[in-house]
Motif scaffolding. Sequence first.
Motif, PDB file in Angstrom:
ATOM      1  N   ILE A   1       0.866  -1.185   0.000  1.00  0.00           N
ATOM      2  CA  ILE A   1       0.000   0.000   0.000  1.00  0.00           C
ATOM      3  C   ILE A   1       0.898   1.229   0.000  1.00  0.00           C
ATOM      4  CG2 ILE A   1      -1.848   1.252   1.171  1.00  0.00           C
ATOM      5  CD1 ILE A   1      -2.712  -1.321   2.488  1.00  0.00           C
ATOM      6  N   ASN A   2       0.750   2.068  -1.005  1.00  0.00           N
ATOM      7  CA  ASN A   2       1.633   3.228  -1.128  1.00  0.00           C
ATOM      8  C   ASN A   2       1.252   4.358  -0.177  1.00  0.00           C
ATOM      9  OD1 ASN A   2       3.237   2.085  -3.187  1.00  0.00           O
ATOM     10  ND2 ASN A   2       1.755   2.699  -4.754  1.00  0.00           N
ATOM     11  N   ALA A   3      -0.044   4.521   0.099  1.00  0.00           N
ATOM     12  CA  ALA A   3      -0.505   5.603   0.961  1.00  0.00           C
ATOM     13  C   ALA A   3      -0.531   5.154   2.419  1.00  0.00           C
ATOM     14  CB  ALA A   3      -1.896   6.049   0.527  1.00  0.00           C
ATOM     15  N   GLU A   4      -0.589   6.138   3.331  1.00  0.00           N
ATOM     16  CA  GLU A   4      -0.762   5.817   4.752  1.00  0.00           C
ATOM     17  C   GLU A   4      -2.102   5.119   4.960  1.00  0.00           C
ATOM     18  OE1 GLU A   4       1.803   9.160   7.169  1.00  0.00           O
ATOM     19  OE2 GLU A   4      -0.231   9.696   6.521  1.00  0.00           O
ATOM     20  N   VAL A   5      -2.151   4.261   5.967  1.00  0.00           N
ATOM     21  CA  VAL A   5      -3.339   3.440   6.175  1.00  0.00           C
ATOM     22  C   VAL A   5      -3.678   3.383   7.664  1.00  0.00           C
ATOM     23  CG1 VAL A   5      -1.993   1.305   6.349  1.00  0.00           C
ATOM     24  CG2 VAL A   5      -4.377   1.196   5.618  1.00  0.00           C
ATOM     25  N   ASP A   6      -4.980   3.274   7.961  1.00  0.00           N
ATOM     26  CA  ASP A   6      -5.442   3.165   9.345  1.00  0.00           C
ATOM     27  C   ASP A   6      -5.161   1.770   9.882  1.00  0.00           C
ATOM     28  OD1 ASP A   6      -6.544   5.699   8.962  1.00  0.00           O
ATOM     29  OD2 ASP A   6      -8.493   4.896   8.378  1.00  0.00           O
ATOM     30  N   PHE A   7      -4.778   1.717  11.166  1.00  0.00           N
ATOM     31  CA  PHE A   7      -4.528   0.436  11.835  1.00  0.00           C
ATOM     32  C   PHE A   7      -5.600   0.181  12.891  1.00  0.00           C
ATOM     33  CE2 PHE A   7      -0.750   0.027   9.595  1.00  0.00           C
ATOM     34  CZ  PHE A   7      -0.006  -1.081   9.989  1.00  0.00           C
ATOM     35  N   ASP A   8      -5.963  -1.099  13.030  1.00  0.00           N
ATOM     36  CA  ASP A   8      -7.029  -1.496  13.940  1.00  0.00           C
ATOM     37  C   ASP A   8      -6.630  -2.755  14.707  1.00  0.00           C
ATOM     38  OD1 ASP A   8      -9.407   0.233  12.694  1.00  0.00           O
ATOM     39  OD2 ASP A   8      -8.332  -0.713  11.036  1.00  0.00           O
ATOM     40  N   VAL A   9      -7.317  -2.993  15.817  1.00  0.00           N
ATOM     41  CA  VAL A   9      -7.187  -4.259  16.534  1.00  0.00           C
ATOM     42  C   VAL A   9      -8.578  -4.784  16.859  1.00  0.00           C
ATOM     43  CG1 VAL A   9      -4.919  -3.805  17.547  1.00  0.00           C
ATOM     44  CG2 VAL A   9      -6.987  -3.113  18.788  1.00  0.00           C
ATOM     45  N   PHE A  10      -8.661  -6.112  17.047  1.00  0.00           N
ATOM     46  CA  PHE A  10      -9.887  -6.755  17.508  1.00  0.00           C
ATOM     47  C   PHE A  10      -9.777  -7.014  18.997  1.00  0.00           C
ATOM     48  CE2 PHE A  10     -12.142 -10.811  18.444  1.00  0.00           C
ATOM     49  CZ  PHE A  10     -13.442 -10.323  18.293  1.00  0.00           C
ATOM     50  N   ASN A  11     -10.860  -6.777  19.709  1.00  0.00           N
ATOM     51  CA  ASN A  11     -10.865  -6.912  21.164  1.00  0.00           C
ATOM     52  C   ASN A  11     -11.272  -8.327  21.565  1.00  0.00           C
ATOM     53  OD1 ASN A  11     -10.702  -6.232  23.870  1.00  0.00           O
ATOM     54  ND2 ASN A  11     -12.749  -5.341  23.955  1.00  0.00           N
ATOM     55  N   GLY A  12     -10.352  -9.279  21.345  1.00  0.00           N
ATOM     56  CA  GLY A  12     -10.647 -10.656  21.690  1.00  0.00           C
ATOM     57  C   GLY A  12      -9.687 -11.604  21.001  1.00  0.00           C
ATOM     58  N   ASP A  13      -9.911 -12.893  21.216  1.00  0.00           N
ATOM     59  CA  ASP A  13      -9.037 -13.895  20.606  1.00  0.00           C
ATOM     60  C   ASP A  13      -9.659 -14.415  19.314  1.00  0.00           C
ATOM     61  OD1 ASP A  13     -11.091 -15.572  21.432  1.00  0.00           O
ATOM     62  OD2 ASP A  13      -9.962 -16.432  23.100  1.00  0.00           O
ATOM     63  N   SER A  14      -9.008 -15.395  18.708  1.00  0.00           N
ATOM     64  CA  SER A  14      -9.460 -15.902  17.419  1.00  0.00           C
ATOM     65  C   SER A  14     -10.834 -16.559  17.519  1.00  0.00           C
ATOM     66  CB  SER A  14      -8.435 -16.897  16.860  1.00  0.00           C
ATOM     67  OG  SER A  14      -8.226 -17.967  17.771  1.00  0.00           O
ATOM     68  N   LEU A  15     -11.132 -17.196  18.647  1.00  0.00           N
ATOM     69  CA  LEU A  15     -12.445 -17.824  18.824  1.00  0.00           C
ATOM     70  C   LEU A  15     -13.538 -16.761  18.875  1.00  0.00           C
ATOM     71  CD1 LEU A  15     -14.261 -20.254  19.302  1.00  0.00           C
ATOM     72  CD2 LEU A  15     -13.725 -20.086  21.749  1.00  0.00           C
ATOM     73  N   ALA A  16     -13.282 -15.664  19.599  1.00  0.00           N
ATOM     74  CA  ALA A  16     -14.265 -14.579  19.682  1.00  0.00           C
ATOM     75  C   ALA A  16     -14.496 -13.942  18.317  1.00  0.00           C
ATOM     76  CB  ALA A  16     -13.796 -13.532  20.687  1.00  0.00           C
ATOM     77  N   LEU A  17     -13.422 -13.795  17.547  1.00  0.00           N
ATOM     78  CA  LEU A  17     -13.577 -13.234  16.197  1.00  0.00           C
ATOM     79  C   LEU A  17     -14.391 -14.175  15.319  1.00  0.00           C
ATOM     80  CD1 LEU A  17     -12.961 -11.065  14.113  1.00  0.00           C
ATOM     81  CD2 LEU A  17     -10.799 -12.258  13.621  1.00  0.00           C
ATOM     82  N   LYS A  18     -14.117 -15.439  15.402  1.00  0.00           N
ATOM     83  CA  LYS A  18     -14.864 -16.426  14.600  1.00  0.00           C
ATOM     84  C   LYS A  18     -16.347 -16.382  14.927  1.00  0.00           C
ATOM     85  CE  LYS A  18     -14.903 -21.322  13.300  1.00  0.00           C
ATOM     86  NZ  LYS A  18     -14.267 -22.651  13.500  1.00  0.00           N
ATOM     87  N   GLN A  19     -16.674 -16.197  16.203  1.00  0.00           N
ATOM     88  CA  GLN A  19     -18.075 -16.142  16.616  1.00  0.00           C
ATOM     89  C   GLN A  19     -18.777 -14.886  16.095  1.00  0.00           C
ATOM     90  OE1 GLN A  19     -17.547 -16.488  20.862  1.00  0.00           O
ATOM     91  NE2 GLN A  19     -17.711 -18.728  20.827  1.00  0.00           N
ATOM     92  N   LEU A  20     -17.998 -13.826  15.857  1.00  0.00           N
ATOM     93  CA  LEU A  20     -18.557 -12.577  15.351  1.00  0.00           C
ATOM     94  C   LEU A  20     -18.840 -12.629  13.848  1.00  0.00           C
ATOM     95  CD1 LEU A  20     -19.138  -9.460  15.884  1.00  0.00           C
ATOM     96  CD2 LEU A  20     -16.774  -9.088  15.190  1.00  0.00           C
ATOM     97  N   LEU A  21     -18.076 -13.431  13.110  1.00  0.00           N
ATOM     98  CA  LEU A  21     -18.145 -13.428  11.650  1.00  0.00           C
ATOM     99  C   LEU A  21     -19.460 -13.984  11.114  1.00  0.00           C
ATOM    100  CD1 LEU A  21     -14.512 -14.628  10.840  1.00  0.00           C
ATOM    101  CD2 LEU A  21     -15.358 -12.279  11.059  1.00  0.00           C
TER     102      LEU A  21
END
Length: 256
Positions: free
Chosen positions: A234-254
């Motif tokens: 990516i040539n331009a600046e980009v926003d960075f993010d984090v998820f508030n949880g582990d991989s299991l919590a993310l899977k449950q959200l999807l």
Amino acid sequence: MSVRKKQKIRKWVLWLLLIFVLGVVALINYELWQSKEDRFVRYQEFGTDIPVNYAIHGIDVSWHNGRINWPMVKSMEVRGVHLDFVFIKATEGLGRVDAQFRRNWEEAKSAGMIRGPYHFFLATKSGRAQAENFLATVTLESGDIPPVVDVEDTYGVRDTLIHQRLQEWLDVVQANTGTKPIIYTSVDFYDRHLGRMFDGYPLWAAHYLQKENPRIARDWSFWQHSEFGHVSGINAEVDFDVFNGDSLALKQLLMP
């Protein structure tokens, strides 16, 4: 032993005890400070500080980021930190579709990124019509992040009307996708203009002034912690993010 000598010994014991207590307090404070500092570590390769006490990192992009090389994005890893997910701008207002959406949507998934679409909300327009624009553009699949509505400006519209239009968007999208959408906004905008009425929706909070977590009282799912990151591909600046949880919590959200 004389009374004077006993008093002198007692005085020295008290001084030694005081020095010991102050030393322990100083050590505890140093360890707490060091622990707090360790949570946000500068990664020169990413061009930003990273909150390392979160395990799942991502970015968000739109046409402003230009044409992206998604395999390069996915393969970048620095000291154990890599990017797992991306929010991709899909639509804005009543009829606009992001110029890079379709390419980003397909290529991010092909590269192995977990993807999520977002709509840039205009408070001056019908919430239902904006939802229809979003739904006509985005086809969600199993494993995608649920739809996101990005609301960050009143455009002079009173809060009660913003609430009505935003709720329309949320209701229409939820009815058509079968999942509760996510709200993206800054913590200041949320507190000033949205408040408790929308506490039942997952929150993607933007906040750059506090290094442990976004300064907001309610629960949150994602945190946009930086606007000025750098990523291979990516040539331009980009926003960075984090998820508030582990991989299991993310899977449950999807999306199922």
